[in-house]
Design a protein around this motif. Structure first.
Motif, PDB file in Angstrom:
ATOM      1  N   HIS A 113     -28.669 -60.547  -3.921  1.00  0.00           N
ATOM      2  CA  HIS A 113     -28.139 -59.351  -3.265  1.00  0.00           C
ATOM      3  C   HIS A 113     -28.702 -59.130  -1.859  1.00  0.00           C
ATOM      4  O   HIS A 113     -28.010 -58.650  -0.984  1.00  0.00           O
ATOM      5  CB  HIS A 113     -28.352 -58.110  -4.137  1.00  0.00           C
ATOM      6  CG  HIS A 113     -29.695 -57.466  -4.002  1.00  0.00           C
ATOM      7  ND1 HIS A 113     -30.848 -58.001  -4.547  1.00  0.00           N
ATOM      8  CD2 HIS A 113     -30.076 -56.334  -3.363  1.00  0.00           C
ATOM      9  CE1 HIS A 113     -31.864 -57.217  -4.271  1.00  0.00           C
ATOM     10  NE2 HIS A 113     -31.436 -56.202  -3.555  1.00  0.00           N
ATOM     11  N   ASP A 114     -29.955 -59.503  -1.634  1.00  0.00           N
ATOM     12  CA  ASP A 114     -30.588 -59.279  -0.325  1.00  0.00           C
ATOM     13  C   ASP A 114     -30.750 -60.563   0.478  1.00  0.00           C
ATOM     14  O   ASP A 114     -31.580 -60.616   1.385  1.00  0.00           O
ATOM     15  CB  ASP A 114     -31.958 -58.631  -0.507  1.00  0.00           C
ATOM     16  CG  ASP A 114     -31.923 -57.115  -0.325  1.00  0.00           C
ATOM     17  OD1 ASP A 114     -30.894 -56.587   0.147  1.00  0.00           O
ATOM     18  OD2 ASP A 114     -32.923 -56.450  -0.662  1.00  0.00           O
ATOM     19  N   ILE A 115     -29.963 -61.595   0.175  1.00  0.00           N
ATOM     20  CA  ILE A 115     -30.141 -62.888   0.835  1.00  0.00           C
ATOM     21  C   ILE A 115     -29.990 -62.772   2.349  1.00  0.00           C
ATOM     22  O   ILE A 115     -30.614 -63.517   3.109  1.00  0.00           O
ATOM     23  CB  ILE A 115     -29.145 -63.931   0.268  1.00  0.00           C
ATOM     24  CG1 ILE A 115     -29.465 -65.336   0.761  1.00  0.00           C
ATOM     25  CG2 ILE A 115     -27.715 -63.551   0.590  1.00  0.00           C
ATOM     26  CD1 ILE A 115     -30.752 -65.893   0.234  1.00  0.00           C
ATOM     27  N   GLY A 116     -29.199 -61.816   2.812  1.00  0.00           N
ATOM     28  CA  GLY A 116     -29.030 -61.631   4.256  1.00  0.00           C
ATOM     29  C   GLY A 116     -30.305 -61.248   4.971  1.00  0.00           C
ATOM     30  O   GLY A 116     -30.443 -61.474   6.176  1.00  0.00           O
ATOM     31  N   PRO A 127     -26.266 -56.899   4.594  1.00  0.00           N
ATOM     32  CA  PRO A 127     -25.244 -57.193   3.572  1.00  0.00           C
ATOM     33  C   PRO A 127     -24.143 -58.112   4.087  1.00  0.00           C
ATOM     34  O   PRO A 127     -23.732 -59.050   3.386  1.00  0.00           O
ATOM     35  CB  PRO A 127     -24.700 -55.804   3.206  1.00  0.00           C
ATOM     36  CG  PRO A 127     -25.795 -54.851   3.555  1.00  0.00           C
ATOM     37  CD  PRO A 127     -26.414 -55.430   4.786  1.00  0.00           C
ATOM     38  N   MET A 128     -23.657 -57.855   5.314  1.00  0.00           N
ATOM     39  CA  MET A 128     -22.599 -58.698   5.859  1.00  0.00           C
ATOM     40  C   MET A 128     -23.109 -60.090   6.198  1.00  0.00           C
ATOM     41  O   MET A 128     -22.397 -61.083   6.007  1.00  0.00           O
ATOM     42  CB  MET A 128     -21.988 -58.044   7.097  1.00  0.00           C
ATOM     43  CG  MET A 128     -21.100 -56.852   6.781  1.00  0.00           C
ATOM     44  SD  MET A 128     -19.730 -57.272   5.658  1.00  0.00           S
ATOM     45  CE  MET A 128     -18.821 -58.441   6.663  1.00  0.00           C
ATOM     46  N   LEU A 129     -24.347 -60.178   6.682  1.00  0.00           N
ATOM     47  CA  LEU A 129     -24.930 -61.489   6.968  1.00  0.00           C
ATOM     48  C   LEU A 129     -24.954 -62.345   5.702  1.00  0.00           C
ATOM     49  O   LEU A 129     -24.556 -63.513   5.709  1.00  0.00           O
ATOM     50  CB  LEU A 129     -26.360 -61.334   7.507  1.00  0.00           C
ATOM     51  CG  LEU A 129     -26.536 -60.917   8.964  1.00  0.00           C
ATOM     52  CD1 LEU A 129     -28.010 -60.644   9.250  1.00  0.00           C
ATOM     53  CD2 LEU A 129     -26.012 -62.008   9.893  1.00  0.00           C
ATOM     54  N   GLY A 130     -25.446 -61.756   4.611  1.00  0.00           N
ATOM     55  CA  GLY A 130     -25.520 -62.489   3.362  1.00  0.00           C
ATOM     56  C   GLY A 130     -24.148 -62.837   2.813  1.00  0.00           C
ATOM     57  O   GLY A 130     -23.915 -63.964   2.359  1.00  0.00           O
ATOM     58  N   TYR A 131     -23.238 -61.874   2.859  1.00  0.00           N
ATOM     59  CA  TYR A 131     -21.890 -62.093   2.338  1.00  0.00           C
ATOM     60  C   TYR A 131     -21.182 -63.210   3.093  1.00  0.00           C
ATOM     61  O   TYR A 131     -20.624 -64.141   2.484  1.00  0.00           O
ATOM     62  CB  TYR A 131     -21.100 -60.788   2.447  1.00  0.00           C
ATOM     63  CG  TYR A 131     -19.630 -60.912   2.119  1.00  0.00           C
ATOM     64  CD1 TYR A 131     -19.200 -60.973   0.798  1.00  0.00           C
ATOM     65  CD2 TYR A 131     -18.676 -60.975   3.129  1.00  0.00           C
ATOM     66  CE1 TYR A 131     -17.845 -61.095   0.482  1.00  0.00           C
ATOM     67  CE2 TYR A 131     -17.327 -61.093   2.836  1.00  0.00           C
ATOM     68  CZ  TYR A 131     -16.917 -61.155   1.508  1.00  0.00           C
ATOM     69  OH  TYR A 131     -15.585 -61.276   1.220  1.00  0.00           O
ATOM     70  N   GLU A 132     -21.195 -63.143   4.408  1.00  0.00           N
ATOM     71  CA  GLU A 132     -20.497 -64.157   5.206  1.00  0.00           C
ATOM     72  C   GLU A 132     -21.104 -65.536   5.003  1.00  0.00           C
ATOM     73  O   GLU A 132     -20.392 -66.553   4.950  1.00  0.00           O
ATOM     74  CB  GLU A 132     -20.522 -63.751   6.681  1.00  0.00           C
ATOM     75  CG  GLU A 132     -19.658 -62.520   6.965  1.00  0.00           C
ATOM     76  CD  GLU A 132     -19.868 -61.962   8.366  1.00  0.00           C
ATOM     77  OE1 GLU A 132     -20.779 -62.458   9.077  1.00  0.00           O
ATOM     78  OE2 GLU A 132     -19.139 -61.029   8.746  1.00  0.00           O
ATOM     79  N   MET A 133     -22.410 -65.601   4.883  1.00  0.00           N
ATOM     80  CA  MET A 133     -23.085 -66.876   4.645  1.00  0.00           C
ATOM     81  C   MET A 133     -22.635 -67.497   3.333  1.00  0.00           C
ATOM     82  O   MET A 133     -22.320 -68.686   3.259  1.00  0.00           O
ATOM     83  CB  MET A 133     -24.602 -66.604   4.616  1.00  0.00           C
ATOM     84  CG  MET A 133     -25.485 -67.788   4.369  1.00  0.00           C
ATOM     85  SD  MET A 133     -27.166 -67.240   3.904  1.00  0.00           S
ATOM     86  CE  MET A 133     -27.418 -65.839   5.000  1.00  0.00           C
ATOM     87  N   LEU A 134     -22.572 -66.683   2.276  1.00  0.00           N
ATOM     88  CA  LEU A 134     -22.211 -67.199   0.960  1.00  0.00           C
ATOM     89  C   LEU A 134     -20.724 -67.528   0.857  1.00  0.00           C
ATOM     90  O   LEU A 134     -20.345 -68.473   0.162  1.00  0.00           O
ATOM     91  CB  LEU A 134     -22.611 -66.187  -0.116  1.00  0.00           C
ATOM     92  CG  LEU A 134     -24.114 -65.958  -0.274  1.00  0.00           C
ATOM     93  CD1 LEU A 134     -24.389 -64.875  -1.309  1.00  0.00           C
ATOM     94  CD2 LEU A 134     -24.843 -67.240  -0.646  1.00  0.00           C
TER      95      LEU A 134
END
Length: 356
Positions: free
Chosen positions: A223-226, A253-260
């Motif tokens: 959840h906090d990967i960003g 949140p968007m950093l992590g989401y876009e990366m995944l």
């Protein structure tokens, strides 16, 4: 534990992984101080045994720092017959590839140290929990380190964390699990482990199937990967962030989401948890201002665990909030959170209160 390495920087990534298993000191080969007053429980060697001078230097370092019965785990950068024989020749108790998975590293160290609980069921459960959480933390270190350096998320490390946390949550009381998690000094690991442990316990409490428990735990782990892409001076700032720093932090949140999304291979429920764990049912959250039915059940669970974890974390600059007070804060958030899930979460809170 004592890490002996010939890397001039002390191999901080490895030192961090080992430190999550148990307390670890590092000495750089050729620059050792005088022998330590007490012998380490185990010596970990990270030295290029393909170089004759390094072999001799390591032999001398072992004579200086290792006790007669102290196990020596040799990590080989090139896993060949020649290097394995060389490692055994200078006294290695066991050898592993330097890039061995975290779970294998933890298992090997535990075996060498004999951490099995000595036949007492309670001690065996505690030892199992410690080993599982050490595996999870070391895997998290691999995951966050890879992302911070711009590499892809290592899904093998993610799954190792998920498996270890889910097993620990199933075998142990959440209070025992939290006691281990609270021992981590690094706040990033502590928070990730707290949220994942709480989420896994919550899923068990709700009677989820094994597959769904892993789905919830996976969402919590990621959840906090960003935050791995957030500057450390902001991420580790003691105290409140200013407006500019807050804006950067709110981008995680968007950093992590876009990366995944770019990487692929993850279910929509996990991606939603990464993107939307700061959303509230009344539409006051971020980054999308979602409301009510736009927010899925797993996201709602992760949000509750995330808020509660932040309140009970143990930080150097602020004491943790008592579990009952932290739960009261969740209740006071009213229509921002799912009331039925908050009520169900109370049983998890009661177990954390026993550990506080």
């Amino acid at each position: 534990m004592l890490l002996i390495t010939d890397r001039v920087d002390g191999h901080p990534d490895l030192a961090r992984r080992l430190g999550l298993i148990r307390a670890c000191e590092t000495v750089i080969l050729g620059a050792e101080a005088s022998p330590r007053e007490s012998r380490p429980a185990i010596v970990i060697g990270d030295v290029d045994l393909g170089r004759r001078e390094s072999v001799e230097a390591m032999r001398q370092a072992l004579a200086r720092h290792r006790g007669k019965t102290t196990p020596y785990l040799c990590l080989l950068r090139e896993m060949t017959v020649r290097t394995a024989i060389q490692a055994r020749a200078i006294g290695a108790t066991e050898v592993l590839a330097a890039d061995a998975p975290a779970a294998l590293l933890v298992k090997t160290i535990d075996q060498l140290l004999g951490d099995g609980g000595n036949g007492d069921p309670a001690e065996e459960t505690a030892a199992f929990t410690r080993a599982q959480l050490a595996t999870a933390a070391a895997s998290l270190a691999d995951m966050l380190g890879a992302v911070a350096s711009g590499r892809a998320v290592p899904l093998r490390a993610v799954e190792a964390s998920v498996e270890a946390i889910e097993q620990a949550a199933g075998a142990s009381d959440i209070g025992d699990l939290l006691q281990v998690v609270w021992s981590y000094d690094d706040l990033t690991y502590q928070h990730c482990m707290l949220v994942a442990g709480l989420a896994a316990s919550f899923a068990h409490q709700l009677g989820f199937s094994a597959e769904d428990r892993k789905l919830v735990t996976r969402a919590a782990v990621l959840h906090d990967i960003g935050k791995a892409r957030i500057p450390l001076d902001i991420l580790h700032k003691p105290g409140a962030l200013d407006a500019a720093e807050q804006a950067v932090m709110r981008g995680h949140p968007m950093l992590g989401y876009e990366m995944l999304v770019r990487q692929g291979g993850l279910r929509p429920e996990v991606l939603a948890a990464v993107r939307s764990h700061h959303e509230y049912l009344d539409g006051s959250g971020y980054p999308d201002g979602l409301k009510d039915a736009e927010i899925g059940d797993i996201v709602r669970m992760i949000t509750i665990c995330d808020i509660y974890a932040a309140l009970i974390e143990r930080r150097s600059y602020k004491p943790p909030m008592a579990p009952d007070h932290a739960y009261a804060m969740l209740v006071l958030m009213g229509t921002k959170l799912d009331a039925a899930l908050v009520r169900a979460f109370e049983s998890v809170v009661l177990k954390t209160a026993q550990a506080a």
